[in-house]
Scaffold this active site. Structure first.
Site: not given
Ligand SMILES: Cc1cc2nc3c(=O)[nH]c(=O)nc-3n(C[C@H](O)[C@H](O)[C@H](O)COP(=O)(O)OP(=O)(O)OC[C@H]3O[C@@H](n4cnc5c(N)ncnc54)[C@H](O)[C@@H]3O)c2cc1C
Ligand SMILES: Cc1cc2nc3c(=O)[nH]c(=O)nc-3n(C[C@H](O)[C@H](O)[C@H](O)COP(=O)(O)OP(=O)(O)OC[C@H]3O[C@@H](n4cnc5c(N)ncnc54)[C@H](O)[C@@H]3O)c2cc1C
Lengths: 376, 415, 414
Positions: C135, C170, C253, C381
């Protein structure tokens, strides 16, 4: 799998809710809280008329002969409405003990009266600070007369009879402990009101001096009966707790939607949203755990002790969290007498202690899990 | 790094200690404790006030009241560190100062900063000596965390202002002689811009004080209604429509009370656990779970204490303490609530019995209710977290939908 | 109230059980049981090969993607049958990790939006594990705020040309196909200019770089796109409608019920029985018990919440919102449990594997994996926001970026 209440049971819940929403508003709760009455006799009578006092009592003794699941759904509604009535003492404790250990004559005498709303019963257990243990039982019966002091008897002033835990043989283990039915309005009984954290429920310190005591079951079996009934009651009180927790959550949510600060509803601030989300999570886990307790209770499953402790610990924590966060969401209003938040705060803290402390139930939960693992 | 006084500080401490030693108000403390058990609010208040005023006057006469205030206003002209030393030495007797905390901590500094010289000489000395007590008329039904949402109106009429509206949560209004009052003088401009601060005689015609019953059943605060109350323009503090800035002086002082005796519940719990027996007869203090919790709480409470010491050191060096002091109430208030609940739990069913005695268990029982208010008064937990995030850590402020909107155009209904 | 199967359910269960008994790869059972969280390892076999073999075997017998229609490689089973299968498959379900994203998210999206021809071609090998999908959603500028993504898709004849970067993908390194969301119009509001595609991961211009995780493994990747061409018929949904298409994926999901999230509680309980504290099992220590009791109610609560959802399914109803709590509770519970376990193990806890106590390094693995659980597929969150808004009906966050053209949204915090 059908891990849910049946449609009939849900209907019963709706019926109880309808009755309580009309007859048991915060006004009625406050009347008892403020000492205008020791319990609400009108609600009590209404519950009797609806057949809700004898739900689980067999038909031959004047009850509806339904199961414990029906009791669970009613308990949830009573907890939600903070009903100021001696339901838990009479129904979960006294009548369960009678059904468990009573002779036919005793059942014939008391159960129909309970079902009809003519007798309020209770369990007189606690004598000292700390959770009750066989050792803590020092009230004694000799020659059919009871002497001793129970320091915290729920509905102590209004009960018509109490099942008193006392000992016939000196000592500090369970062997000498028995159960005795005592007429609370009879000779040798004096009850003195005790105010608790939640005065919407009556409590008293009761002194017995040579009160006539009718043995219930065998001496030596009293403690294990109490233990069993505490497990059953723990499930039922857990339903009262989840009912209260849900209501506190709803109150907090409603206030968060209505109350404006900084030009927006306070419910639009994440600090408030997340506080409410955490309440929802705790209440949901507690509800699911209570359902498992209900299943174990209704089938008298071998898992009951574990399921009861699990339901109890979860519900106690969820109710305390929901009640305290609800006051927090209300800001200054939460600290007033006028708003209902403190009613839930009080009840959550009373129920947390009424069947023994959280600490005690945590221990029971772990003990039971160990037993099950060892058996497996 | 050391905890020692400098020679001057040591000398000052000796002086304070000697005076307190010679004047110990133990009898007044007994009166104060006895007042706790009186149910009737007026009688209780009268007893507390009598004891408190006696001690305050005695201190004032000897030059030990409001130490950091200039001498001409009833203080001692002491340094901040000297004030802290005094507080430490006064110790538990400081409980006698409860009724004056708001007046001396918040109203006084505001009057000092904004009133005329004449007014300062008239009002500050009796405030310092406890002969006159002051309250803070800020919060309203529509203005709590969002203080600037307040609606109480002040309209100019000749040399007077006419006040109409309602305040709420006013601690001590029922026994106060004066109050500082923030009002709206212009509802057609942005909310922070149309406010003005005054002080007034609480016995002015048209002021009505109604007690609010608290969740605990007690009643320490009030609603205060204003109906055509007249305040002379001379009692305005700061410029017209500059009330928001004036209020910041007050609130800053509210949050700046360092080393302030924050109740944490930890000493009480320690005493309680030492007395309490577990089911097997051993002291609760020996139980592993009790210890684990107590250790966590004690570490937090010590953390607060030493954070205060760090601030004191800054003061001692003549520096301004940093923002780390804003954590005090946020840490202490929820902790007291947890401690109270746990203390009840340890007692089993009898923990539910209501009590108002002064034993550790009695105090912890009352804390169950007290904590609710503490988590809200003077900035809720959530607002304190916002303050730390924004002012200490430099994170952005909440998105404001009411900024630059004329006050009378801001929505007032959530749904 | 009961836990009994209906007669139909019981029959289905018996059939599943019999087939599993006869066909499951028993040789891997012990290894699978011992595999710590998020780190399935087999001693003598390549995990990918073993996973594919088991999946193919299931597919051939009609036990793959049970709830999918038969013509797309499924069994046309009911949701409750799918849950029953999951229960019966038990530990062998750990061999499905490789396919979770493809089966759980990509498949349903393809099913809902692809042409009949594509569905017949792509779905059966996806179900049988012969083709693996990933994905491609998250980007450096689009995580929680997925619609902030910047990967561009520009039309060129009958094709789209892709340029940009994905992150956290992933399994990209062993995937054959990927589901990709890209920006087709940066001049409209952020949610309105997105379009969904699927693509061959071996297309020219796709470059995959592994990301080393905090726990030392590399499950996920950065994926770079340089002038990658995707035929227009591989577009899923309308141009500019990618946001709505992605909701289908994300809904799936979050709707994986009965999939009880591990908390690590049974493992901790077991540890406390075995671990010695002051000459007695740690579990007899009151402090340990209080902690255990608290986590027991959480882990039981999740289990029974799952049962409630299953009951709804069994009655043919849609489960209620209570399922949204699963990952939120499980992620932080596991983290707390892992920390406590290591604390109990004392200084030895810091070792990857504690001799005689934690031979597989279970709790260290949990400690290092749980932070990711609290982020992937919606952070704690975000999940609280979802509960507050969709379950409790509280107002949505105030949005500064709504109705603002994407290329006018500020991209720097300060
Ligand atoms: C093990 C693992 C596997 C993954 N696999 C995939 C995959 O296969 N394909 C894919 O597309 N993605 C994948 N992801 C990505 C995952 O979906 C994102 O990491 C996740 O959506 C968070 O986005 P970010 O890392 O950009 O964090 P951010 O969105 O930058 O978040 C940073 C912090 O800000 C907080 N935050 C952000 N917005 C808000 C809000 N509106 N209110 C309150 N708090 C907020 C969050 O809670 C977090 O604490 C994977 C992630 C992990 C850890
Ligand atoms: C014991 C006690 C004594 C007091 N004494 C006085 C006194 O002497 N004089 C005086 O003027 N006032 C006094 N107050 C009032 C006190 O300052 C206010 O109660 C307090 O500021 C909170 O305002 P509120 O009650 O209107 O709650 P609200 O502001 O309505 O808060 C309700 C909830 O919303 C949350 N909330 C509000 N805004 C935000 C935000 N921006 N972000 C996140 N969450 C938010 C709060 O945290 C709270 O949970 C007293 C209060 C108490 C409890």
């Amino acid at each position: 799998m059908n891990f849910d209440f049946s449609d009939e049971q849900k209907q019963l819940r709706d019926e109880a809710r309808r009755f309580l929403s009309e007859n048991c508003t915060p006004k009625e709760v406050r009347a008892v809280l403020e000492g205008k009455a020791k319990y609400d006799a009108k609600i009590w009578k209404g519950l009797a008329d609806l057949g809700l006092l004898g739900i689980a009592i067999p038909e031959e003794f004047g009850g509806a002969g339904a199961g414990r699941l029906e009791l669970c759904v009613v308990a949830e509604e009573l907890g939600r409405a903070l009903a100021p009535v001696p339901y838990s003492s009479t129904v979960y404790l006294a009548s369960e003990l009678l059904m468990l250990a009573g002779s036919d004559a005793q059942k014939k005498h008391w159960l129909p009266k309970i079902a009809a709303g003519e007798a309020i019963g209770t369990l007189a257990l606690v004598e000292a600070v700390g959770d009750a243990t066989p050792k803590s039982i020092q009230a004694t019966v000799s020659g059919g007369k009871l002497t001793g002091r129970k320091t915290l008897v729920p509905e102590g002033e209004i009960a018509d009879f109490a099942i008193v835990v006392a000992r016939e043989k000196a000592g500090d283990d369970a062997r000498g402990v028995g159960l005795y039915i005592v007429d609370m309005k009879g000779a040798g009984v004096s009850a003195k009101s005790v105010e608790t954290v939640d005065p919407s429920r009556n409590h008293a310190e009761v002194a017995f001096s040579g009160a006539p005591a009718d043995p219930l079951g065998q001496v030596g079996e009293g403690w294990s009966c109490v233990d069993k009934v505490l497990d059953r009651a723990a499930v039922l009180v857990a339903f009262e707790q989840i009912g209260g927790a849900d209501r506190a959550l709803e109150m907090g949510r409603d206030y968060a939607l209505d109350r404006m600060a900084f030009g927006r509803p306070i419910g639009s601030f994440q600090a408030v949203k997340h506080m409410l989300a955490d309440m929802y999570v705790a209440a949901t886990l507690a509800r699911s755990n209570a359902y498992y307790g209900a299943w174990a209770l209704s089938t008298d499953a071998g898992e009951l002790a574990e399921a009861a402790a699990n339901a109890r610990v979860s519900a106690t924590q969820a109710y305390q969290l929901c009640a305290k966060n609800n006051t927090q969401v209300h800001g200054g209003m939460g600290f007033t007498w006028e708003f209902d938040c403190h009613l839930y705060y009080r009840r959550s803290n009373l129920l947390a202690l009424s069947l023994g402390s959280l600490t005690m139930w945590e221990n029971r939960l772990i003990d039971e899990m160990r037993k099950r693992n060892a058996a497996a | 790094m050391n905890f020692d006084d400098t020679p001057q500080e040591a000398e000052y401490r000796a002086l304070a200690r000697k005076w307190i030693e010679a004047n110990r108000p133990d009898d007044l403390m007994k009166e104060l404790a006895a007042a706790d058990e009186i149910k009737d609010r007026d009688a209780r208040t009268a007893k507390i006030l009598k004891a408190s005023k006696a001690w305050q006057k005695k201190k004032a006469d000897a030059g030990w009241a409001c130490l950091s205030w200039p001498k001409e206003y009833g203080g001692r002209g002491a340094t901040p560190i000297q004030r802290v030393i005094w507080d430490q030495e006064e110790g538990k007797y400081g409980q006698l100062s409860g009724p004056f905390a708001i007046g001396q901590g918040m109203c006084g500094p505001t009057v000092m900063a904004y009133a005329s010289e004449e007014q300062k000489r008239r009002y500050l000395p009796p405030l310092a000596s406890g002969e006159e007590v002051w309250c803070q008329l800020f919060s309203e039904p529509a203005g709590g965390s969002d203080l600037a949402g307040l609606r109480t109106r002040a309209e100019k009429d000749g040399d007077d202002w006419i006040i109409n509206g309602q305040k709420i949560w006013t601690t001590g209004a029922h026994f106060c002689d004066y109050g500082i009052l923030i009002t709206r003088t212009d509802p057609t401009i942005a909310k922070h811009k149309g406010l003005t601060m005054f002080f007034l005689d609480m016995r002015s015609p048209g002021v009505e004080v109604r007690p609010i019953k608290q969740a605990s059943g007690h009643s320490g605060f009030n609603e205060v209604y204003f109906t055509n109350v007249r305040i002379p323009d001379a009692q305005r503090l700061g410029r017209v429509n500059d009330g928001w800035n004036v209020s910041l002086t007050t609130l800053m002082n509210e949050r700046f009370s360092i080393g302030a005796r924050l109740a944490t519940g930890v000493p009480e719990f320690f005493d309680f656990a030492a007395q309490m027996r577990m089911a097997d007869g051993t002291p609760a203090l020996d139980d592993r779970e009790v210890r684990s919790r107590l250790a966590t709480w004690a570490a937090r409470s010590n953390g607060l204490k030493y954070t205060a010491y760090r601030a004191i050191s800054a003061l001692s060096k003549g520096e301004r303490p940093g923002p780390e002091n804003s954590i005090g109430k946020l840490v202490a208030a929820p902790m007291t609530q947890d401690i109270a609940m746990y203390a009840l739990d340890l007692q089993g069913p009898m923990g539910a019995i209501s009590r108002d005695d002064n034993s550790p268990a009695g105090k912890l029982y009352q804390t169950l209710f007290h904590a609710i208010g503490m988590r809200i008064a003077g900035g809720t937990d959530e607002v304190m977290r916002n303050i730390i995030a924004e002012r200490v850590l430099g994170l952005p402020g909440d998105i404001r939908v009411d900024k630059d909107v004329p006050f009378n155009k801001i929505p007032t209904k959530g749904r | 109230m009961n836990f009994d199967d209906t007669p139909t359910e019981a029959a289905f269960r018996a059939e599943a059980r019999a087939w599993i008994a006869a066909n499951a790869p028993r040789e891997h059972e012990a290894d699978l049981r011992a595999s710590p969280f998020g780190r399935v390892a087999l001693r003598n076999t390549d995990i990918i090969a073993a996973s594919k073999t088991w999946q193919k075997k299931k597919a051939d017998a009609g036990w793959a993607c049970l709830h999918w229609p038969k013509e797309y490689g499924g069994r046309g089973a009911s949701p409750i049958e799918r849950v029953i299968w999951g229960q019966e498959e038990g530990v062998f379900g750990k061999l499905s990790g490789l396919f979770i994203i493809g089966h759980g998210m990509c498949g349903p999206t393809v099913m809902a939006f692809a042409s009949e021809e594509h569905k017949h071609k792509r779905l059966p090998p996806l179900a049988s594990g012969e083709e693996i999908w990933c994905q491609l959603f998250s980007e450096p500028a689009g995580g929680s705020d997925l619609a902030g993504l910047r990967t561009r898709a520009e039309k060129s004849g009958g094709e789209w040309v892709i340029n940009g970067q994905k992150i956290w993908t992933s399994g990209a390194h062993h995937s054959d196909w990927g589901l990709l969301i890209a920006r087709t119009d940066p001049e409209v509001a952020k949610h309105k200019g997105l379009t969904m595609f699927f693509l061959d991961m071996k297309s020219p211009g796709v470059e995959i770089r592994p990301i080393k995780q905090a726990n030392g493994q590399a499950e996920f990747n950065e994926v770079y796109f340089t002038d990658v061409r995707i035929p227009d018929h591989q577009r899923l949904g309308k141009v500019g409608d990618g946001w709505n298409v992605s909701l289908t994926t994300l809904m799936n999901e979050r709707l994986s019920i009965g999939a009880s999230m591990p908390t690590g509680f049974p493992e901790l309980f077991d540890l406390c029985e075995r671990l010695d504290a002051d000459g007695r099992p740690a579990i007899e220590n009151r402090h340990v018990r209080a902690k255990l009791a608290n986590w027991a109610t959480k882990s039981n609560g999740l289990k029974f919440t799952g049962y409630r959802a299953m009951s709804a399914l069994s009655r043919g109803e849609r489960p209620g919102p209570e399922n949204s709590i699963g990952k939120l509770v499980a992620g932080s519970t596991m983290q707390d449990i892992a920390q406590f376990a290591l604390e109990l193990e004392g200084p030895m806890g810091a070792l990857r594997r504690t001799p005689g106590i934690d031979e597989t390094g279970l709790f260290v693995a949990m400690l290092l994996r749980s932070p990711a659980t609290r982020i992937e597929g919606g952070t704690d969150e975000i999940l609280r926001n979802i509960i507050a808004e969709r379950v409790l009906g509280l107002p949505a966050d105030i949005r500064l970026d709504k109705d603002v053209p994407f290329d006018k949204i500020p991209t720097k915090g300060r």
